[in-house]
Write a protein that holds these residues in place. Structure first.
Motif, PDB file in Angstrom:
ATOM      1  N   ARG A 103       0.834  -1.204   0.000  1.00 44.19           N
ATOM      2  CA  ARG A 103       0.000   0.000   0.000  1.00 44.19           C
ATOM      3  C   ARG A 103       0.876   1.263   0.000  1.00 44.19           C
ATOM      4  N   ALA A 104       2.014   1.212   0.693  1.00 35.03           N
ATOM      5  CA  ALA A 104       2.922   2.368   0.713  1.00 35.03           C
ATOM      6  C   ALA A 104       3.409   2.702  -0.697  1.00 35.03           C
ATOM      7  N   VAL A 105       3.715   1.671  -1.477  1.00 32.66           N
ATOM      8  CA  VAL A 105       4.149   1.889  -2.860  1.00 32.66           C
ATOM      9  C   VAL A 105       3.000   2.472  -3.685  1.00 32.66           C
ATOM     10  N   ASP A 106       1.792   1.951  -3.477  1.00 30.64           N
ATOM     11  CA  ASP A 106       0.618   2.519  -4.160  1.00 30.64           C
ATOM     12  C   ASP A 106       0.476   4.011  -3.836  1.00 30.64           C
ATOM     13  N   VAL A 107       0.617   4.365  -2.562  1.00 31.32           N
ATOM     14  CA  VAL A 107       0.463   5.763  -2.135  1.00 31.32           C
ATOM     15  C   VAL A 107       1.479   6.655  -2.857  1.00 31.32           C
ATOM     16  N   ALA A 108       2.733   6.231  -2.865  1.00 32.30           N
ATOM     17  CA  ALA A 108       3.775   7.036  -3.523  1.00 32.30           C
ATOM     18  C   ALA A 108       3.478   7.206  -5.009  1.00 32.30           C
ATOM     19  N   GLU A 109       3.064   6.128  -5.656  1.00 25.85           N
ATOM     20  CA  GLU A 109       2.796   6.185  -7.093  1.00 25.85           C
ATOM     21  C   GLU A 109       1.584   7.068  -7.410  1.00 25.85           C
ATOM     22  N   ILE A 110       0.549   6.969  -6.598  1.00 19.77           N
ATOM     23  CA  ILE A 110      -0.658   7.777  -6.850  1.00 19.77           C
ATOM     24  C   ILE A 110      -0.358   9.254  -6.619  1.00 19.77           C
ATOM     25  N   VAL A 111       0.411   9.560  -5.576  1.00 19.24           N
ATOM     26  CA  VAL A 111       0.741  10.965  -5.293  1.00 19.24           C
ATOM     27  C   VAL A 111       1.476  11.584  -6.478  1.00 19.24           C
ATOM     28  N   ARG A 112       2.492  10.898  -6.978  1.00 23.01           N
ATOM     29  CA  ARG A 112       3.308  11.546  -8.006  1.00 23.01           C
ATOM     30  C   ARG A 112       2.672  11.494  -9.397  1.00 23.01           C
ATOM     31  N   HIS A 113       1.852  10.499  -9.662  1.00 27.83           N
ATOM     32  CA  HIS A 113       1.235  10.429 -10.993  1.00 27.83           C
ATOM     33  C   HIS A 113      -0.045  11.250 -11.083  1.00 27.83           C
TER      34      HIS A 113
ATOM     35  N   PHE B 118      -1.461  13.494  -8.464  1.00 31.26           N
ATOM     36  CA  PHE B 118      -1.702  14.700  -7.679  1.00 31.26           C
ATOM     37  C   PHE B 118      -0.621  15.767  -7.812  1.00 31.26           C
ATOM     38  N   ILE B 119       0.633  15.398  -7.581  1.00 36.38           N
ATOM     39  CA  ILE B 119       1.680  16.416  -7.605  1.00 36.38           C
ATOM     40  C   ILE B 119       2.813  15.926  -8.499  1.00 36.38           C
ATOM     41  N   GLN B 120       2.750  16.334  -9.771  1.00 35.12           N
ATOM     42  CA  GLN B 120       3.687  15.798 -10.764  1.00 35.12           C
ATOM     43  C   GLN B 120       5.144  16.184 -10.495  1.00 35.12           C
ATOM     44  N   GLU B 121       5.373  17.318  -9.805  1.00 30.82           N
ATOM     45  CA  GLU B 121       6.764  17.716  -9.600  1.00 30.82           C
ATOM     46  C   GLU B 121       7.421  16.980  -8.429  1.00 30.82           C
ATOM     47  N   VAL B 122       6.682  16.119  -7.761  1.00 32.40           N
ATOM     48  CA  VAL B 122       7.253  15.331  -6.673  1.00 32.40           C
ATOM     49  C   VAL B 122       7.849  14.036  -7.236  1.00 32.40           C
ATOM     50  N   SER B 123       9.046  13.682  -6.742  1.00 36.67           N
ATOM     51  CA  SER B 123       9.692  12.442  -7.180  1.00 36.67           C
ATOM     52  C   SER B 123      10.071  11.581  -5.980  1.00 36.67           C
ATOM     53  N   VAL B 124      10.260  10.297  -6.259  1.00 35.63           N
ATOM     54  CA  VAL B 124      10.807   9.385  -5.256  1.00 35.63           C
ATOM     55  C   VAL B 124      12.325   9.530  -5.286  1.00 35.63           C
ATOM     56  N   ARG B 125      12.918   9.964  -4.168  1.00 35.72           N
ATOM     57  CA  ARG B 125      14.366  10.204  -4.122  1.00 35.72           C
ATOM     58  C   ARG B 125      15.140   8.997  -3.652  1.00 35.72           C
ATOM     59  N   ASP B 126      14.565   8.257  -2.728  1.00 34.68           N
ATOM     60  CA  ASP B 126      15.294   7.123  -2.174  1.00 34.68           C
ATOM     61  C   ASP B 126      14.284   6.153  -1.551  1.00 34.68           C
ATOM     62  N   ILE B 127      14.625   4.885  -1.570  1.00 30.23           N
ATOM     63  CA  ILE B 127      13.799   3.867  -0.933  1.00 30.23           C
ATOM     64  C   ILE B 127      14.715   2.967  -0.122  1.00 30.23           C
ATOM     65  N   LYS B 128      14.354   2.755   1.137  1.00 30.03           N
ATOM     66  CA  LYS B 128      15.145   1.863   1.988  1.00 30.03           C
ATOM     67  C   LYS B 128      14.252   0.754   2.514  1.00 30.03           C
ATOM     68  N   ILE B 129      14.807  -0.462   2.557  1.00 26.69           N
ATOM     69  CA  ILE B 129      14.075  -1.558   3.198  1.00 26.69           C
ATOM     70  C   ILE B 129      14.906  -2.065   4.362  1.00 26.69           C
ATOM     71  N   ASP B 130      14.225  -2.615   5.358  1.00 25.66           N
ATOM     72  CA  ASP B 130      14.916  -3.065   6.560  1.00 25.66           C
ATOM     73  C   ASP B 130      14.069  -4.158   7.219  1.00 25.66           C
ATOM     74  N   THR B 131      14.615  -4.723   8.292  1.00 20.09           N
ATOM     75  CA  THR B 131      13.877  -5.714   9.076  1.00 20.09           C
ATOM     76  C   THR B 131      13.760  -5.210  10.506  1.00 20.09           C
ATOM     77  N   GLU B 132      12.540  -5.214  11.034  1.00 26.35           N
ATOM     78  CA  GLU B 132      12.340  -4.817  12.423  1.00 26.35           C
ATOM     79  C   GLU B 132      11.973  -6.055  13.230  1.00 26.35           C
ATOM     80  N   VAL B 133      12.470  -6.100  14.469  1.00 27.24           N
ATOM     81  CA  VAL B 133      12.167  -7.218  15.354  1.00 27.24           C
ATOM     82  C   VAL B 133      11.073  -6.791  16.328  1.00 27.24           C
ATOM     83  N   LEU B 134       9.920  -7.448  16.215  1.00 19.33           N
ATOM     84  CA  LEU B 134       8.799  -7.151  17.114  1.00 19.33           C
ATOM     85  C   LEU B 134       8.823  -8.148  18.264  1.00 19.33           C
TER      86      LEU B 134
END
Lengths: 90, 90
Positions: free
Chosen positions: B43-53, B55-71
């Motif tokens: 859903r996070a990827v959907d949100v980023a894609e919908i925003v830039r395509h 709603f706000i065309q001048e916004v870009s994805v600058r960086d993406i980081k993935i990680d593992t959290e221990v719950l």
């Protein structure tokens, strides 16, 4: 990047895809690309994280790209679906 | 990066989070970070894609980081969960 270095994530168990990526690296490939669309995106991230934490520590995530693909259905309907590409290399 | 520039993705409808991100940019913020864990990553990827395509065309994805959290659960059990951070800016 050659197609044989790409692992497409679908709806099978996560470990199936982890094994596919680990096999590519063990066969001597220096880099593997993990691709997924829609809900499989979460699983793609799981696969990348499991490979580098549990199986091949010298492998890192070099780049991640997200995009939108347009799927055309029967009768001319179309749907947008998000996609991800995770580039891993040692 | 200040916390007020961060949108956490949960289980609400995707457009709720799109609106939250668009509002941040419309309030004058130059960058917004989208964070999610587990299944909400797609859903996070959907949100980023919908925003830039859409709603706000001048916004870009600058960086993406993935990680593992221990719950840590009750009784000392622990579970690993993947996470993503998507940095967007204009």
């Amino acid at each position: 990047m050659a197609e044989e270095n790409t692992v497409y994530i679908g709806n099978k168990p996560t470990m199936n895809y982890v094994l596919a990526v680990v096999t590519q690296f063990n066969n001597g490939n220096d880099h593997v690309t993990i691709k997924a669309r829609g809900r499989a995106i979460s699983r793609a991230v799981d696969v990348a994280e499991i490979v580098r934490h549990r199986f091949i520590q010298e492998v890192s995530v070099r780049d991640i790209k997200i995009d939108t693909e347009v799927l055309k259905g029967e009768g001319g309907t179309q749907a947008n679906v998000s996609s991800i590409e995770i580039y891993m290399s040692r």
